[in-house]
Design a protein around this motif. Structure first.
Motif, PDB file in Angstrom:
ATOM      1  N   LEU A  66       0.856  -1.255  -0.089  1.00  0.00           N
ATOM      2  CA  LEU A  66       0.019  -0.060   0.053  1.00  0.00           C
ATOM      3  C   LEU A  66       0.850   1.223  -0.035  1.00  0.00           C
ATOM      4  CD1 LEU A  66      -3.084  -0.535   2.417  1.00  0.00           C
ATOM      5  CD2 LEU A  66      -2.901   0.115   0.024  1.00  0.00           C
ATOM      6  N   TYR A  67       1.882   1.394   0.870  1.00  0.00           N
ATOM      7  CA  TYR A  67       2.822   2.460   0.911  1.00  0.00           C
ATOM      8  C   TYR A  67       3.365   2.764  -0.208  1.00  0.00           C
ATOM      9  CZ  TYR A  67       6.716   5.100   2.653  1.00  0.00           C
ATOM     10  OH  TYR A  67       7.736   6.109   2.725  1.00  0.00           O
ATOM     11  N   GLU A  68       3.942   1.541  -1.120  1.00  0.00           N
ATOM     12  CA  GLU A  68       4.383   1.886  -2.396  1.00  0.00           C
ATOM     13  C   GLU A  68       3.539   2.421  -3.688  1.00  0.00           C
ATOM     14  OE1 GLU A  68       8.015   1.248  -3.443  1.00  0.00           O
ATOM     15  OE2 GLU A  68       7.889   1.848  -1.249  1.00  0.00           O
ATOM     16  N   SER A  69       2.239   1.760  -3.378  1.00  0.00           N
ATOM     17  CA  SER A  69       1.382   2.062  -4.618  1.00  0.00           C
ATOM     18  C   SER A  69       0.207   3.234  -4.374  1.00  0.00           C
ATOM     19  CB  SER A  69       0.494   0.743  -4.730  1.00  0.00           C
ATOM     20  OG  SER A  69      -0.184   0.533  -3.816  1.00  0.00           O
ATOM     21  N   ASP A  70       0.243   3.734  -3.125  1.00  0.00           N
ATOM     22  CA  ASP A  70      -0.724   4.483  -2.998  1.00  0.00           C
ATOM     23  C   ASP A  70      -0.143   5.745  -2.190  1.00  0.00           C
ATOM     24  OD1 ASP A  70      -3.056   6.377  -1.761  1.00  0.00           O
ATOM     25  OD2 ASP A  70      -4.117   4.462  -1.769  1.00  0.00           O
ATOM     26  N   LEU A  71      -0.086   7.020  -2.841  1.00  0.00           N
ATOM     27  CA  LEU A  71       0.513   8.262  -2.715  1.00  0.00           C
ATOM     28  C   LEU A  71      -0.192   8.847  -1.321  1.00  0.00           C
ATOM     29  CD1 LEU A  71       1.248  10.032  -5.850  1.00  0.00           C
ATOM     30  CD2 LEU A  71       2.634   8.751  -4.456  1.00  0.00           C
ATOM     31  N   THR A  72      -1.377   8.616  -1.216  1.00  0.00           N
ATOM     32  CA  THR A  72      -2.097   9.041   0.038  1.00  0.00           C
ATOM     33  C   THR A  72      -1.727   8.435   1.299  1.00  0.00           C
ATOM     34  OG1 THR A  72      -4.124   9.682  -1.298  1.00  0.00           O
ATOM     35  CG2 THR A  72      -4.446   9.444   1.096  1.00  0.00           C
ATOM     36  N   VAL A  73      -1.554   6.744   1.176  1.00  0.00           N
ATOM     37  CA  VAL A  73      -1.152   6.264   2.274  1.00  0.00           C
ATOM     38  C   VAL A  73       0.397   6.462   2.608  1.00  0.00           C
ATOM     39  CG1 VAL A  73      -0.577   3.821   2.965  1.00  0.00           C
ATOM     40  CG2 VAL A  73      -2.830   4.256   1.789  1.00  0.00           C
ATOM     41  N   LYS A  74       1.242   6.701   1.493  1.00  0.00           N
ATOM     42  CA  LYS A  74       2.567   7.018   1.836  1.00  0.00           C
ATOM     43  C   LYS A  74       2.615   8.250   2.522  1.00  0.00           C
ATOM     44  CE  LYS A  74       6.920   7.591  -0.653  1.00  0.00           C
ATOM     45  NZ  LYS A  74       7.268   8.696   0.210  1.00  0.00           N
ATOM     46  N   ARG A  75       1.986   9.397   2.108  1.00  0.00           N
ATOM     47  CA  ARG A  75       1.983  10.423   3.055  1.00  0.00           C
ATOM     48  C   ARG A  75       1.428  10.207   4.288  1.00  0.00           C
ATOM     49  NH1 ARG A  75      -1.933  15.876   2.592  1.00  0.00           N
ATOM     50  NH2 ARG A  75      -0.757  17.326   3.923  1.00  0.00           N
ATOM     51  N   LEU A  76       0.589   9.655   4.498  1.00  0.00           N
ATOM     52  CA  LEU A  76      -0.139   9.196   5.865  1.00  0.00           C
ATOM     53  C   LEU A  76       1.024   8.536   6.626  1.00  0.00           C
ATOM     54  CD1 LEU A  76      -2.478   8.947   7.927  1.00  0.00           C
ATOM     55  CD2 LEU A  76      -3.021   6.699   6.763  1.00  0.00           C
ATOM     56  N   LEU A  77       1.746   7.700   5.993  1.00  0.00           N
ATOM     57  CA  LEU A  77       2.562   7.054   6.995  1.00  0.00           C
ATOM     58  C   LEU A  77       3.878   7.772   7.396  1.00  0.00           C
ATOM     59  CD1 LEU A  77       2.203   3.248   5.431  1.00  0.00           C
ATOM     60  CD2 LEU A  77       1.265   4.051   7.728  1.00  0.00           C
ATOM     61  N   ASP A  78       4.181   8.585   6.287  1.00  0.00           N
ATOM     62  CA  ASP A  78       5.579   9.470   6.376  1.00  0.00           C
ATOM     63  C   ASP A  78       5.217  10.421   7.462  1.00  0.00           C
ATOM     64  OD1 ASP A  78       6.930   8.140   4.496  1.00  0.00           O
ATOM     65  OD2 ASP A  78       6.464   9.493   2.851  1.00  0.00           O
ATOM     66  N   ILE A  79       4.020  10.987   7.480  1.00  0.00           N
ATOM     67  CA  ILE A  79       3.666  11.898   8.595  1.00  0.00           C
ATOM     68  C   ILE A  79       3.541  11.259   9.906  1.00  0.00           C
ATOM     69  CG2 ILE A  79       2.208  13.639   9.588  1.00  0.00           C
ATOM     70  CD1 ILE A  79       1.489  14.220   6.495  1.00  0.00           C
ATOM     71  N   ALA A  80       2.998  10.093  10.043  1.00  0.00           N
ATOM     72  CA  ALA A  80       2.785   9.427  11.252  1.00  0.00           C
ATOM     73  C   ALA A  80       4.321   8.899  11.864  1.00  0.00           C
ATOM     74  CB  ALA A  80       1.804   8.012  11.092  1.00  0.00           C
ATOM     75  N   ALA A  81       5.122   8.459  11.006  1.00  0.00           N
ATOM     76  CA  ALA A  81       6.607   8.041  11.359  1.00  0.00           C
ATOM     77  C   ALA A  81       7.307   9.201  12.094  1.00  0.00           C
ATOM     78  CB  ALA A  81       7.270   7.601  10.221  1.00  0.00           C
ATOM     79  N   ARG A  82       6.730  10.508  11.606  1.00  0.00           N
ATOM     80  CA  ARG A  82       7.488  11.753  12.036  1.00  0.00           C
ATOM     81  C   ARG A  82       7.014  11.788  13.460  1.00  0.00           C
ATOM     82  NH1 ARG A  82       9.179  15.623   8.086  1.00  0.00           N
ATOM     83  NH2 ARG A  82      10.122  16.764   9.939  1.00  0.00           N
ATOM     84  N   LEU A  83       5.797  11.607  13.657  1.00  0.00           N
ATOM     85  CA  LEU A  83       5.118  11.937  15.085  1.00  0.00           C
ATOM     86  C   LEU A  83       5.295  10.832  16.236  1.00  0.00           C
ATOM     87  CD1 LEU A  83       1.960  13.732  13.712  1.00  0.00           C
ATOM     88  CD2 LEU A  83       3.873  14.883  14.809  1.00  0.00           C
TER      89      LEU A  83
END
Length: 587
Positions: free
Chosen positions: A343-360
């Protein structure tokens, strides 16, 4: 800051009141201790009032100083901080009516960056260094700051503790044997050498207050049950000699550390005990302890998804792909879950969601107070720790309990236990309906009907025995003694449950598997648990018996094993094996 009193008056065009406020603060803090603050985060309000602040500085001879708000370390963190702000205030990023900072300049700027903001005011920038050099904060570690208990005239804390202990010894044992007196004397010597008589008197006083005011107190929790001093004082109601509990497990004479006595009180009346602490030692010397709720991986994903306005179902589906394991992170989840990684690799929305969550991840989400912890200081607490007021008005430290302990302050856990409340209400009902007064502390521990009920697993509402798993274990084990119940509670933990130890213990108890001991010397230590090493006290006794450890050394081994500290365990392995061989055991 534009929200400051002087700045607010200037923004409103009220120069007279700005002048008056600045003069008042100069008189309060002293001519050399008050400054007018200049800031420039690119905001129009700041550019409007900075010239006015400089005029005021010259007119009133109040020095100006340049500062920069720091809400995050790096400039690129501005967007992440905005999302965190939305999480904390329950808003979404697209909400128009919400708290937001209209600047990305609220980061830790270098001297060069600050000079670029105020190129014409080098003297204003230089004052930051002047102020910094005047600020000296020294945190002392390695020493303890214990409050003194007010003892009766003619006593020291040590002598009063001794008097109370011997009165309790006679009450508990009548005419005690010499071995009991020797144990008490040993504990008192250790407590006095470590400088802790006042600590024991403080805990005794709280328990005394509770009992005298009809507040039920638990029989004892944790390693404090191994102390005969605590038993004689009535802090605990468990005889450490009868059950083979070790004092060194509680207070190691070879490793100086504060004792830790956790005490259970009736849940509904616990606040009365806390109020008594404030009255006894002073509101300026007592506070509750802060705790910070941090964002774990799943919670961070859900919070970020809500703030970004993403559909709940989509966010929940992503969050559920994160394995529910301790200390799980987004990065580890991407490695452990192929579906999440896809999902992370194929969906830009999920990628953004996980990247921000990882920072928090790991960022404090909110501050609250520890459920049980309070701190008591010998002087006003502001000399040791910063304080703050939480939402309900309670004064709490800004440090967590770990930091409070490292600073050498006395931390106490006064726990509210609903079971004690239920027991108290039950005793009242019995007294009212049957006119019978029951002393909960004198109930027999060998009542056959009670054990029959336990063997049937009919323990709904019984503290620590009410879960379905525990009821199944009761039916399998069929406890017949109080010691069996102690073992039962120790067995019902993740380690023993997943290792086969529980099944082995049950088979040995019922004679289906022969009881064997790892070494003949261990039979006296392990006989009660059918040859199974179940308690940390047994680990200590084995180290003493097999390898000639002192009790203090054995406690350091126990601690290393309990916390799985590899760097401490490896030296112990070599030492343990070598000493066992020296004492005649085969390698």
């Amino acid at each position: 800051c534009t929200a400051g009193e002087v700045a607010t008056y200037l923004l409103n065009g009220d120069l007279d009141r700005a002048r008056q406020a600045a003069g008042t603060y100069r008189e309060i803090f002293g001519r050399d201790n008050f400054f007018l603050e200049l800031q420039d985060h690119g905001l129009e309000e700041q550019r409007r009032i900075n010239p006015e602040l400089l005029k005021l500085s010259e007119e009133l001879s109040i020095p100006a100083v340049a500062t920069n708000d720091v809400h995050y370390v790096n400039q690129e963190d501005a967007a992440i901080q905005d999302i965190l702000l939305c999480i904390q205030t329950g808003k979404m990023v697209n909400d128009t009516n919400r708290l937001r900072f209209h600047s990305d300049q609220l980061y830790l700027k270098s001297a060069r960056e600050m000079a670029a903001v105020f190129p014409e005011l080098p003297e204003v920038l230089a004052r930051t260094v002047e102020i910094a050099e005047r600020c000296q904060v020294s945190l002392s570690f390695g020493q303890y700051h214990l409050p003194a208990y007010p003892v009766p005239e003619g006593h020291t804390p040590a002598s009063y503790l001794r008097e109370l202990c011997y009165a309790g010894l006679r009450r508990r044992y009548g005419e005690p044997e010499q071995a009991v007196i020797d144990r008490l004397e040993y504990e008192l010597r250790v407590i006095e050498a470590m400088g802790y008589p006042s600590y024991f008197l403080i805990v005794w006083d709280l328990v005394r207050f509770a009992r005298e005011n009809g507040i039920l107190v638990g029989p004892g929790r944790g390693s404090a049950a191994g102390s005969l001093v605590a038993y004689c004082l009535g802090i605990t109601n468990i005889d450490p000699l009868r059950y083979g509990l070790l004092f060194e497990r509680f207070l190691n004479p070879e490793r100086v550390s504060l004792p830790d006595i956790d005490t259970d009180f009736c849940y509904e009346l616990r606040e009365k005990v806390i109020e008594y602490v404030f009255q006894r030692y002073g509101a300026d010397r007592v506070a509750q302890i802060a705790t910070f709720g941090t964002l774990a991986a799943r919670a961070a994903i859900r919070d970020v998804g809500r703030v970004l306005g993403l559909p709940y179902g989509d966010v929940d589906r992503v969050a559920r792909l994160v394995p529910s394991e301790p200390h799980m992170t987004v990065a580890r989840a991407l490695e452990a879950s192929p579906d999440l990684f896809e999902l992370y690799e194929s969906d830009l929305t999920v990628k953004r969601l996980l990247d921000i969550a990882a920072r928090l991840e790991g960022v404090p989400r909110h501050a609250s107070t520890h459920a049980a912890g309070i701190v008591i200081a010998p002087e006003p607490l502001t000399r040791f720790v910063p304080l703050h007021r939480v939402a309900d008005g309670t004064v709490a430290t800004q440090f967590t309990k770990e930091a409070v302990e490292e600073l050498g302050l006395l931390k106490m856990d006064l726990l509210g236990l609903r079971t004690l409340t239920v027991i108290g209400e039950t005793l009242k009902i019995i007294r009212r309906l049957h006119e019978v007064e029951i002393n909960i502390d004198s109930l027999p521990l060998d009542d056959p009907p009670t054990y029959a009920l336990l063997c049937r697993g009919e323990t709904a509402g019984v503290f620590q025995l009410e879960s379905s798993g525990m009821r199944n274990l009761l039916r399998e084990l069929k406890p017949s003694t109080f010691e069996d119940l102690v073992a039962l509670v120790a067995l019902y933990r993740p380690g023993p449950l997943g290792s086969g130890m529980v099944e082995d213990f049950i088979r040995r108890k019922h004679g289906k598997t022969p009881v064997v001991y790892p070494h003949p010397l261990l039979e006296p230590i392990l006989k009660e648990t059918y040859g199974v090493i179940l308690y940390q006290e047994q680990v200590m006794q084995i180290a003493v018996r097999m390898a000639g450890y002192s009790m203090g050394e054995a406690d350091t081994l126990r601690k290393a094993m309990g916390k799985k500290i590899r760097e401490l365990l490896l030296p112990h392995r070599e030492r343990f094996v070598a000493r066992c061989v020296e004492r005649g055991s085969e390698r």
